[in-house]
Motif scaffolding. Structure first.
Motif, PDB file in Angstrom:
ATOM      1  N   SER A  53      -6.125  -4.553 -71.182  1.00  0.00           N
ATOM      2  CA  SER A  53      -5.203  -4.622 -70.048  1.00  0.00           C
ATOM      3  C   SER A  53      -5.208  -6.034 -69.460  1.00  0.00           C
ATOM      4  CB  SER A  53      -5.608  -3.619 -68.973  1.00  0.00           C
ATOM      5  OG  SER A  53      -6.869  -3.967 -68.419  1.00  0.00           O
ATOM      6  N   ALA A  54      -4.217  -6.315 -68.648  1.00  0.00           N
ATOM      7  CA  ALA A  54      -4.147  -7.623 -67.986  1.00  0.00           C
ATOM      8  C   ALA A  54      -5.348  -7.831 -67.072  1.00  0.00           C
ATOM      9  CB  ALA A  54      -2.845  -7.731 -67.194  1.00  0.00           C
ATOM     10  N   SER A  55      -5.783  -6.770 -66.403  1.00  0.00           N
ATOM     11  CA  SER A  55      -6.924  -6.906 -65.501  1.00  0.00           C
ATOM     12  C   SER A  55      -8.215  -7.150 -66.271  1.00  0.00           C
ATOM     13  CB  SER A  55      -7.064  -5.652 -64.627  1.00  0.00           C
ATOM     14  OG  SER A  55      -7.280  -4.498 -65.425  1.00  0.00           O
ATOM     15  N   LEU A  56      -8.376  -6.507 -67.447  1.00  0.00           N
ATOM     16  CA  LEU A  56      -9.571  -6.739 -68.259  1.00  0.00           C
ATOM     17  C   LEU A  56      -9.579  -8.161 -68.798  1.00  0.00           C
ATOM     18  CD1 LEU A  56     -12.128  -5.846 -69.695  1.00  0.00           C
ATOM     19  CD2 LEU A  56     -10.701  -4.848 -71.508  1.00  0.00           C
ATOM     20  N   ARG A  57      -8.432  -8.630 -69.258  1.00  0.00           N
ATOM     21  CA  ARG A  57      -8.345 -10.003 -69.768  1.00  0.00           C
ATOM     22  C   ARG A  57      -8.738 -11.012 -68.682  1.00  0.00           C
ATOM     23  NH1 ARG A  57      -3.880  -9.444 -71.648  1.00  0.00           N
ATOM     24  NH2 ARG A  57      -4.348  -9.174 -73.849  1.00  0.00           N
ATOM     25  N   LYS A  58      -8.351 -10.718 -67.449  1.00  0.00           N
ATOM     26  CA  LYS A  58      -8.677 -11.615 -66.343  1.00  0.00           C
ATOM     27  C   LYS A  58     -10.162 -11.559 -65.992  1.00  0.00           C
ATOM     28  CE  LYS A  58      -7.420 -12.592 -61.523  1.00  0.00           C
ATOM     29  NZ  LYS A  58      -6.535 -12.196 -60.380  1.00  0.00           N
TER      30      LYS A  58
END
Length: 228
Positions: free
Chosen positions: A88-93
């Motif tokens: 997810s975008a949040s995990l990548r961040k």
């Protein structure tokens, strides 16, 4: 998505390293009566040969009370396809906060997974001793996740050929265990591994890409991946 993780050659080589001859055991799980339940056998032991024989035939152990050892082979097996890990975008961040290593603190990772404060914790000293022995002999690996030098998450499991059986994971910071799975999946893929077993498909694992595979199909994939 998993290929986006910055895989290191030294980590990949750990999953390509030759393994010793399979040890002998007094227990043979090749002719187990599967039935319709996840629990398919009771008894045996946690010796290295017993564990390797069990995993290579699709079983893994968990205590079931009163000092008894149960051997499970889920009717619907959880598997993470190595080319379908969901980031997810949040995990990548959040992953940018962490660093990852492999096989540097196997015992500490198991201890983290065995934390008595965790709900439904079942990993005891006997399991830690047995799997640490597997690790020393080249049959098990750990992935460690750090934040500013502190161990904050990780996962461990058993490798036989191109097959990896994920056993447990833990986190002390949000997303640390997800990062461990991301790094592990990407490294396995780069190493030419073919089967990542996660036992049961929980909602958490499903959000990362895990799918259910019928036992009969899983056993075919396992035979191919474990070179049995």
């Amino acid at each position: 998505m998993s290929a986006e993780w910055p895989v290191l050659d030294e980590h990949v080589e750990r999953f390509r390293a030759p393994q010793p001859d399979r040890p002998t055991t007094d227990w043979d799980f090749s002719s187990v009566d599967w039935g319709d339940d996840d629990l398919v056998a009771i008894g045996a032991d946690l010796d290295t040969g017993t564990l390797i024989n069990a995993y290579s035939h699709g079983l893994f152990p968990m205590p079931i009370g009163r000092g008894r050892l149960g051997w499970f082979s889920p009717v619907s097996r959880g598997v993470i396809p190595l080319d379908a890990f969901h980031v997810s975008a949040s995990l990548r961040k959040s992953a940018k906060r962490f660093t990852v290593s492999f096989d540097t603190r196997f015992g500490d990772v198991m201890t983290g997974c065995a934390d008595r404060k965790r709900e439904h914790g079942w990993i005891d000293d006997e399991f830690i001793e047995a799997y640490t022995r597997l690790h020393r002999l080249g049959w098990a690996h750990s992935c460690e996740v750090y934040e500013q030098g502190e161990l904050v998450g990780g996962t461990y499991g058993v490798r036989i050929g191109r097959f990896f059986a994920g056993e447990s994971m833990f986190h002390r910071r949000t997303d640390a265990s997800k990062v461990a799975l991301w790094a592990l999946t990407a490294t396995m893929r780069a190493a030419g591994m073919s089967l990542f077993d996660v036992q049961w498909t929980t909602p958490h694992l499903a959000s990362l890409g895990a799918v259910d595979v019928p036992r009969i199909d899983y056993l075919v994939l396992l035979a191919e991946a474990s070179n049995r």
